[in-house]
Scaffold this motif. Structure first.
Motif, PDB file in Angstrom:
ATOM      1  N   VAL A  27      85.546 113.028 -87.759  1.00 46.32           N
ATOM      2  CA  VAL A  27      86.556 113.031 -86.709  1.00 46.32           C
ATOM      3  C   VAL A  27      87.818 113.640 -87.311  1.00 46.32           C
ATOM      4  N   ALA A  28      88.683 114.177 -86.457  1.00 46.02           N
ATOM      5  CA  ALA A  28      89.901 114.819 -86.975  1.00 46.02           C
ATOM      6  C   ALA A  28      91.019 114.736 -85.948  1.00 46.02           C
ATOM      7  N   ASP A  29      92.227 115.039 -86.407  1.00 46.79           N
ATOM      8  CA  ASP A  29      93.420 115.053 -85.545  1.00 46.79           C
ATOM      9  C   ASP A  29      93.587 113.703 -84.870  1.00 46.79           C
ATOM     10  N   THR A  30      93.505 112.683 -85.680  1.00 50.28           N
ATOM     11  CA  THR A  30      93.436 111.316 -85.166  1.00 50.28           C
ATOM     12  C   THR A  30      94.764 110.581 -85.117  1.00 50.28           C
ATOM     13  N   GLY A  31      95.691 110.900 -86.031  1.00 55.57           N
ATOM     14  CA  GLY A  31      96.766 109.992 -86.379  1.00 55.57           C
ATOM     15  C   GLY A  31      97.920 109.815 -85.428  1.00 55.57           C
ATOM     16  N   THR A  32      97.626 109.485 -84.169  1.00 57.17           N
ATOM     17  CA  THR A  32      98.688 109.289 -83.182  1.00 57.17           C
ATOM     18  C   THR A  32      99.054 107.829 -82.964  1.00 57.17           C
ATOM     19  N   GLY A  33      98.106 106.925 -83.158  1.00 57.22           N
ATOM     20  CA  GLY A  33      98.325 105.528 -82.822  1.00 57.22           C
ATOM     21  C   GLY A  33      98.350 105.277 -81.337  1.00 57.22           C
ATOM     22  N   ALA A  34      97.991 106.276 -80.535  1.00 60.97           N
ATOM     23  CA  ALA A  34      98.034 106.172 -79.075  1.00 60.97           C
ATOM     24  C   ALA A  34      96.644 105.836 -78.514  1.00 60.97           C
ATOM     25  N   LYS A  35      96.581 105.741 -77.187  1.00 61.73           N
ATOM     26  CA  LYS A  35      95.361 105.235 -76.554  1.00 61.73           C
ATOM     27  C   LYS A  35      94.154 106.132 -76.790  1.00 61.73           C
ATOM     28  N   GLY A  36      94.363 107.443 -76.905  1.00 66.44           N
ATOM     29  CA  GLY A  36      93.243 108.334 -77.157  1.00 66.44           C
ATOM     30  C   GLY A  36      92.570 108.036 -78.482  1.00 66.44           C
ATOM     31  N   GLN A  37      93.372 107.793 -79.511  1.00 66.43           N
ATOM     32  CA  GLN A  37      92.808 107.461 -80.813  1.00 66.43           C
ATOM     33  C   GLN A  37      92.028 106.153 -80.743  1.00 66.43           C
ATOM     34  N   TYR A  38      92.590 105.164 -80.068  1.00 63.39           N
ATOM     35  CA  TYR A  38      91.909 103.870 -79.964  1.00 63.39           C
ATOM     36  C   TYR A  38      90.610 103.983 -79.164  1.00 63.39           C
ATOM     37  N   ALA A  39      90.595 104.856 -78.159  1.00 60.00           N
ATOM     38  CA  ALA A  39      89.368 105.036 -77.367  1.00 60.00           C
ATOM     39  C   ALA A  39      88.249 105.613 -78.231  1.00 60.00           C
ATOM     40  N   VAL A  40      88.578 106.617 -79.048  1.00 60.19           N
ATOM     41  CA  VAL A  40      87.567 107.187 -79.937  1.00 60.19           C
ATOM     42  C   VAL A  40      87.174 106.178 -81.009  1.00 60.19           C
TER      43      VAL A  40
ATOM     44  N   ILE B  78     103.882 108.502 -94.454  1.00 58.15           N
ATOM     45  CA  ILE B  78     102.966 107.470 -94.924  1.00 58.15           C
ATOM     46  C   ILE B  78     103.374 106.084 -94.415  1.00 58.15           C
ATOM     47  N   GLU B  79     104.637 105.940 -94.022  1.00 63.57           N
ATOM     48  CA  GLU B  79     105.086 104.652 -93.490  1.00 63.57           C
ATOM     49  C   GLU B  79     104.356 104.276 -92.196  1.00 63.57           C
ATOM     50  N   LYS B  80     103.750 105.250 -91.536  1.00 60.31           N
ATOM     51  CA  LYS B  80     103.027 105.002 -90.284  1.00 60.31           C
ATOM     52  C   LYS B  80     101.559 104.655 -90.499  1.00 60.31           C
ATOM     53  N   ILE B  81     101.129 104.507 -91.741  1.00 53.94           N
ATOM     54  CA  ILE B  81      99.710 104.395 -92.026  1.00 53.94           C
ATOM     55  C   ILE B  81      99.065 103.190 -91.332  1.00 53.94           C
ATOM     56  N   GLY B  82      99.801 102.109 -91.201  1.00 53.65           N
ATOM     57  CA  GLY B  82      99.258 100.951 -90.488  1.00 53.65           C
ATOM     58  C   GLY B  82      99.018 101.242 -89.022  1.00 53.65           C
ATOM     59  N   GLU B  83      99.976 101.927 -88.421  1.00 49.23           N
ATOM     60  CA  GLU B  83      99.924 102.227 -86.989  1.00 49.23           C
ATOM     61  C   GLU B  83      98.851 103.243 -86.636  1.00 49.23           C
TER      62      GLU B  83
END
Length: 305
Positions: A59-72, A101-106
């Motif tokens: 998978v790629a282009d994932t790092g948004t933390g938004a609903k699309g990422q969670y759906a995948v 990198i501070e967003k890594i959790g999100e």
């Protein structure tokens, strides 16, 4: 995009296409339609075949933390429960918008916590958004991405993976020398290269002529069967081109329209990820959407050991 919509868009462009090419496209689309009806099915529990050597996903282009990422991510979790795997190839743009990198959790640890708790290992490479902060160095050092450097290799059974830094500021001279040396030394039956940027693409950015000139001779010479990338926010699988299949899995959080080319086997803008079952003589590819349905299937042939 559903089949009727694709057919409408395709029909609306017929007047601008030559007759011979139209015939080829129509025949190919009919063939693809038949494949869709056969392959579009809900994922079911699939006990590993006795000769299954490795299962992984990309998978790629994932790092948004938004609903699309969670759906995948939910679809990846569902697939894992039905068909266990322990490796994810993460092909760049891991942290939007600027690689902080501070967003890594999100954008990583929470969306994929189910897989991480099960011991699934992510192997990442750097995308163009990732290098906007400290040239991506914090991500290279982040333990959860398992990067041994900006480019690196690792082995899983009969498969050897080669991760690349495909950004414009990469250390291209040394990286290409390293890649050719590692490919030449590899005795793996299956060789899989992954990077962020496309080589062949029918999406927004299109094929990269410089990459075609640089990489395809190496892939042909050393028998690379698969190249995986993102950057284009869609899914596209090519036919084997001089022995190499090119697979884009960049719809891991958002999507953009994608067209078709003469070498395209399947393309869609649907949010999705790709899954791979590796056997002694082949890699079986499945593309899976957020509705937990397989919408594309393909086989990559390997030389028998």
């Amino acid at each position: 995009m559903n089949l009727k919509r694709r057919q409408f868009l395709f029909s609306s462009t017929l007047g601008a296409i030559g007759t011979g090419f139209v015939g080829w496209m129509l025949n190919h689309q009919n063939h693809q339609s038949a494949e869709i009806s056969d392959s579009t099915a809900a994922i079911a529990a699939n006990p590993p075949k006795k000769d299954l050597l490795l299962r992984f996903v990309s998978v790629a282009d994932t790092g948004t933390g938004a609903k699309g990422q969670y759906a995948v991510a939910r679809a990846m979790n569902f697939y894992h429960k039905q068909n266990p795997y322990d490796l994810v190839v993460l092909a760049g743009d891991n942290i939007y918008n600027n690689g902080e990198i501070e967003k890594i959790g999100e954008v990583f640890e929470r969306p994929y916590q189910g897989l991480l708790k099960q011991g699934v290992k992510f192997q990442a490479c750097l995308g163009n958004h990732d290098i906007r902060t400290a040239n991506g160095d914090p991500q290279v050092k982040y333990v959860g991405f398992n990067m041994k450097g900006r480019y690196y290799t690792f082995r899983r059974g009969i498969v050897q993976f080669f991760a690349l830094d495909t950004n414009s500021n990469a250390d291209w001279k040394n990286q290409l020398s390293w890649l050719e040396k590692e490919l030449s030394l590899s005795n793996a039956s299956a060789k899989v290269v992954f990077g962020h940027h496309p080589i062949y693409s029918s999406g927004q950015y299109g094929s990269n002529s410089a990459f075609i000139k640089t990489f395809t001779p190496l892939f042909k010479k050393y028998g690379v069967q698969l190249y995986i990338n993102g950057h284009e926010h869609n899914y596209e699988r090519t036919r084997a081109i001089d022995g190499t299949t090119y697979l884009i899995c960049g719809a891991g959080a958002g999507n953009r329209p994608v067209g078709r080319s003469e070498w395209t086997e399947y393309s869609t803008s649907d949010l999705s990820f790709a899954a791979y079952d590796v056997y002694k003589d082949r890699i079986e590819v499945r593309a899976i959407g957020t509705n937990n349905r397989v919408f594309d299937k393909g086989i990559i042939q390997l030389k028998s050991a």
